[in-house]
Design an enzyme around this catalytic site. Sequence first.
Site, PDB file in Angstrom:
ATOM      1  N   ILE A   1      -6.195 -81.833  45.417  1.00 47.35           N
ATOM      2  CA  ILE A   1      -6.670 -80.891  46.449  1.00 47.35           C
ATOM      3  C   ILE A   1      -8.190 -80.819  46.520  1.00 47.35           C
ATOM      4  O   ILE A   1      -8.737 -80.256  47.460  1.00 47.35           O
ATOM      5  CB  ILE A   1      -6.086 -79.472  46.256  1.00 47.35           C
ATOM      6  CG1 ILE A   1      -6.509 -78.877  44.918  1.00 47.35           C
ATOM      7  CG2 ILE A   1      -4.578 -79.484  46.396  1.00 47.35           C
ATOM      8  CD1 ILE A   1      -6.220 -77.397  44.784  1.00 47.35           C
TER       9      ILE A   1
ATOM     10  N   ASN B   1      -8.657 -86.152  31.453  1.00 43.19           N
ATOM     11  CA  ASN B   1      -9.532 -85.188  30.795  1.00 43.19           C
ATOM     12  C   ASN B   1      -8.692 -84.437  29.765  1.00 43.19           C
ATOM     13  O   ASN B   1      -7.587 -83.998  30.078  1.00 43.19           O
ATOM     14  CB  ASN B   1     -10.123 -84.203  31.808  1.00 43.19           C
ATOM     15  CG  ASN B   1     -10.934 -84.916  32.867  1.00 43.19           C
ATOM     16  OD1 ASN B   1     -11.652 -85.866  32.585  1.00 43.19           O
ATOM     17  ND2 ASN B   1     -10.803 -84.482  34.109  1.00 43.19           N
TER      18      ASN B   1
ATOM     19  N   GLY C   1     -13.225 -81.477  30.081  1.00 43.56           N
ATOM     20  CA  GLY C   1     -13.171 -81.216  31.516  1.00 43.56           C
ATOM     21  C   GLY C   1     -11.778 -80.956  32.059  1.00 43.56           C
ATOM     22  O   GLY C   1     -11.578 -80.905  33.274  1.00 43.56           O
TER      23      GLY C   1
ATOM     24  N   HIS D   1      -2.261 -84.872  32.852  1.00 45.02           N
ATOM     25  CA  HIS D   1      -2.333 -85.522  34.162  1.00 45.02           C
ATOM     26  C   HIS D   1      -3.388 -86.614  34.144  1.00 45.02           C
ATOM     27  O   HIS D   1      -4.334 -86.571  33.370  1.00 45.02           O
ATOM     28  CB  HIS D   1      -2.607 -84.512  35.281  1.00 45.02           C
ATOM     29  CG  HIS D   1      -3.857 -83.713  35.131  1.00 45.02           C
ATOM     30  ND1 HIS D   1      -3.981 -82.656  34.255  1.00 45.02           N
ATOM     31  CD2 HIS D   1      -5.053 -83.808  35.755  1.00 45.02           C
ATOM     32  CE1 HIS D   1      -5.194 -82.128  34.351  1.00 45.02           C
ATOM     33  NE2 HIS D   1      -5.874 -82.830  35.255  1.00 45.02           N
TER      34      HIS D   1
END
Length: 113
Positions: A31, A86, A92, A99
């Site tokens: 997104i 990450n 981060g 993922h």
Amino acid sequence: MTNCLFCKIVNGEIPSNLIYEDERVVAFEDINPQAPIHYLVIPKKHIQSAAHLEEKDKELIGHIFFIASQIAKDKGLDEGYRIVNNCGIDGGQTVEHLHFHILGKRKMLWPPG
């Protein structure tokens, strides 16, 4: 996990622009894209991060990378792409569900920028 954003996507509770799904993983558009092509590939099984992988997850991780390569081929990332994971706050990671980002259709720099 009941309050996990990505688990809610897996369960269909939150809509996403799904580009791939099988019995073990889903892939969808990020997104907040950082490149013209920016997808996420996630396991349906909740795993908090790469730091929480167990030996029994080895086949799942191989499957994720195989699917990522197939998505890259299907989306025409012939000039190359980047796969990013990450791990943890300092790494981060902003969603506590394992993922992998697939980024492409732009020149990737190192260090990232």
